[in-house]
Design a protein around this motif. Sequence first.
Motif, mmCIF file in Angstrom:
data_model
loop_
_atom_site.group_PDB
_atom_site.id
_atom_site.type_symbol
_atom_site.label_atom_id
_atom_site.label_comp_id
_atom_site.label_asym_id
_atom_site.label_seq_id
_atom_site.Cartn_x
_atom_site.Cartn_y
_atom_site.Cartn_z
ATOM 1 N N VAL A 122 4.700 -21.087 -40.085
ATOM 2 C CA VAL A 122 5.368 -20.191 -39.134
ATOM 3 C C VAL A 122 6.861 -19.962 -39.420
ATOM 4 O O VAL A 122 7.325 -18.821 -39.345
ATOM 5 C CB VAL A 122 5.158 -20.687 -37.686
ATOM 6 N N THR A 142 -5.837 -24.402 -29.991
ATOM 7 C CA THR A 142 -4.870 -23.296 -30.015
ATOM 8 C C THR A 142 -4.714 -22.648 -28.644
ATOM 9 O O THR A 142 -4.025 -21.635 -28.510
ATOM 10 C CB THR A 142 -5.292 -22.226 -31.040
ATOM 11 N N TYR A 144 4.481 -26.306 -29.955
ATOM 12 C CA TYR A 144 5.390 -25.918 -31.043
ATOM 13 C C TYR A 144 5.520 -24.399 -31.144
ATOM 14 O O TYR A 144 6.630 -23.856 -31.136
ATOM 15 C CB TYR A 144 4.895 -26.480 -32.378
ATOM 16 N N LEU A 145 4.384 -23.692 -31.234
ATOM 17 C CA LEU A 145 4.446 -22.249 -31.469
ATOM 18 C C LEU A 145 4.997 -21.501 -30.264
ATOM 19 O O LEU A 145 5.756 -20.529 -30.426
ATOM 20 C CB LEU A 145 3.058 -21.709 -31.822
ATOM 21 N N SER A 146 4.661 -21.938 -29.066
ATOM 22 C CA SER A 146 5.206 -21.270 -27.880
ATOM 23 C C SER A 146 6.718 -21.444 -27.819
ATOM 24 O O SER A 146 7.453 -20.541 -27.395
ATOM 25 C CB SER A 146 4.544 -21.805 -26.606
ATOM 26 N N ALA A 205 0.711 -24.816 -38.445
ATOM 27 C CA ALA A 205 1.701 -23.949 -37.789
ATOM 28 C C ALA A 205 3.114 -24.325 -38.210
ATOM 29 O O ALA A 205 3.946 -23.457 -38.510
ATOM 30 C CB ALA A 205 1.549 -24.055 -36.274
ATOM 31 N N LYS A 206 3.376 -25.631 -38.268
ATOM 32 C CA LYS A 206 4.718 -26.109 -38.630
ATOM 33 C C LYS A 206 5.067 -25.742 -40.069
ATOM 34 O O LYS A 206 6.221 -25.439 -40.378
ATOM 35 C CB LYS A 206 4.763 -27.633 -38.466
ATOM 36 N N ILE A 226 1.723 -12.948 -35.225
ATOM 37 C CA ILE A 226 1.564 -14.412 -35.202
ATOM 38 C C ILE A 226 0.698 -14.828 -34.028
ATOM 39 O O ILE A 226 -0.199 -15.671 -34.160
ATOM 40 C CB ILE A 226 2.935 -15.103 -35.128
ATOM 41 N N PHE A 261 -3.035 -16.735 -34.480
ATOM 42 C CA PHE A 261 -2.866 -18.178 -34.297
ATOM 43 C C PHE A 261 -4.167 -18.957 -34.339
ATOM 44 O O PHE A 261 -4.245 -20.058 -34.889
ATOM 45 C CB PHE A 261 -2.135 -18.433 -32.977
#
Length: 458
Positions: A375, A164, A174-176, A371-372, A394, A398
């Motif tokens: 989120v 992470t 992905y999250l960024s 996360a996919k 979030i 994370f």
Amino acid sequence: MKNNIYLLSAIALVVCFVAYLFGFLDLAIVLVAIFLGVRLGGIAIGYTGGIGIIALGIFCGLKPGEIPTSVILIIMSVIAAISAMQLAGGLDYLVHIAEKILRKNPKKINYLAPSITYFLTILAGTGHTAFSMIPVIVEVAKEQNIKPKAPLSLAVVSSQIAITASPVSAAVVYLSGVLEGFGYSYLTLLCVWIGSTYLACMLSAFLVTKFSNLDLSSDEYYQELLKKGEIVKKESAKKEIIKGAKESVAIFIIGVLAVVCYATYISGLKADEIIISRDSAIMCVMLSIATLIVLTTKINTSKIIDTSVFKSGMNACVCVLGVAWLGDTYVSAHSAEIKEYAKNLVEQYQFLLAFAFFFASMLLYSQAATAKAIVPSVVVALALNENPENAKIIIASFAAVSALFVLPTYPTLLGAVGMDDTKTTRIGKYVFNHSFFIPGVLMIVLSVALGFLFVRFI
């Protein structure tokens, strides 16, 4: 084995029938598919995801969800580069350096072991690099009369939580990418995630060292093994650092820095000004790194697919494909209810998102897949378009997607149990009472708490 399969099938049918009677057949199918995959082990969790999707379509009328293509492609490209580096001797060179550090400061093994696996994962984007350090950690701990379970549990969990914070991990990319649209730059996010998770690793190491009985000679089972002559001092296998190993590491590090610099640069640009997206950039750079390593070190490319990193990486791709696709199929069908429920809960109790991440990753077995799956619903539930400040929930939570240690079936966890010949690293008969549970929960709790503290300053 055959009897176990029949028993599992019978249990699955009973569970699904009961679920049908009470009106939650689709959720039961998802849970049964995941449970069956976990029981079968390894890559099978990806296989059973496919069965789950078919069952959801036939019995519940649900359309297949979105395939996590970008996540899988990022994993493939990063693994391709690391596999080339491994074949060129780069991983052996990194392990050689790490071993020298451990043996030079053996009394600090509870801090150095998790630090080494943490930064190896940060660099490589995969926690499977911890495998190479496990035998070294065991032998150094034995030499210092320290129960190997302490440094091993810390090292294994830190290698998972470092995903992470790795600039090249699929989960972070992905999250960024999601959060960037709400005003949070890539570099800012990395600073929060690296700072909170590494500090949590060190605090956990301090607490484990302070409050655990680390005296190996006091372990009765170890003493029995010693009397039986089953504990043998092993000399660490010294691998020759082949020509080109250092060059491959240098090329890979330059590539990682290039990814960070480019991602930071495009964070300040508008969408129509970006020619190459972050996802495309990391894939291009990783494939380019692999090319440069092959050209520089003259390795035999046909042997790349035989490396341990390549095999574990492709295993991860199949797992993410099956599990994340299955999860998205269910979540997409119930997005309205999930969003409303999540919104009400998270608005009242912000820390509950961390619980959702924790329990989902425990079942989905992948930080990126978790996360996919979760989120997108949370983004809508928190109304980030109107309240981008809510994205801090979030960001802070994370690290909780790293609960892969809860069920004692993850490869690095099993590897640590198997390679510890003192048998102090154990899996209890109640499944959850294993050596990694307390250090792992401690590390995630501290990471999330520090995350909420750090996000106040961004």
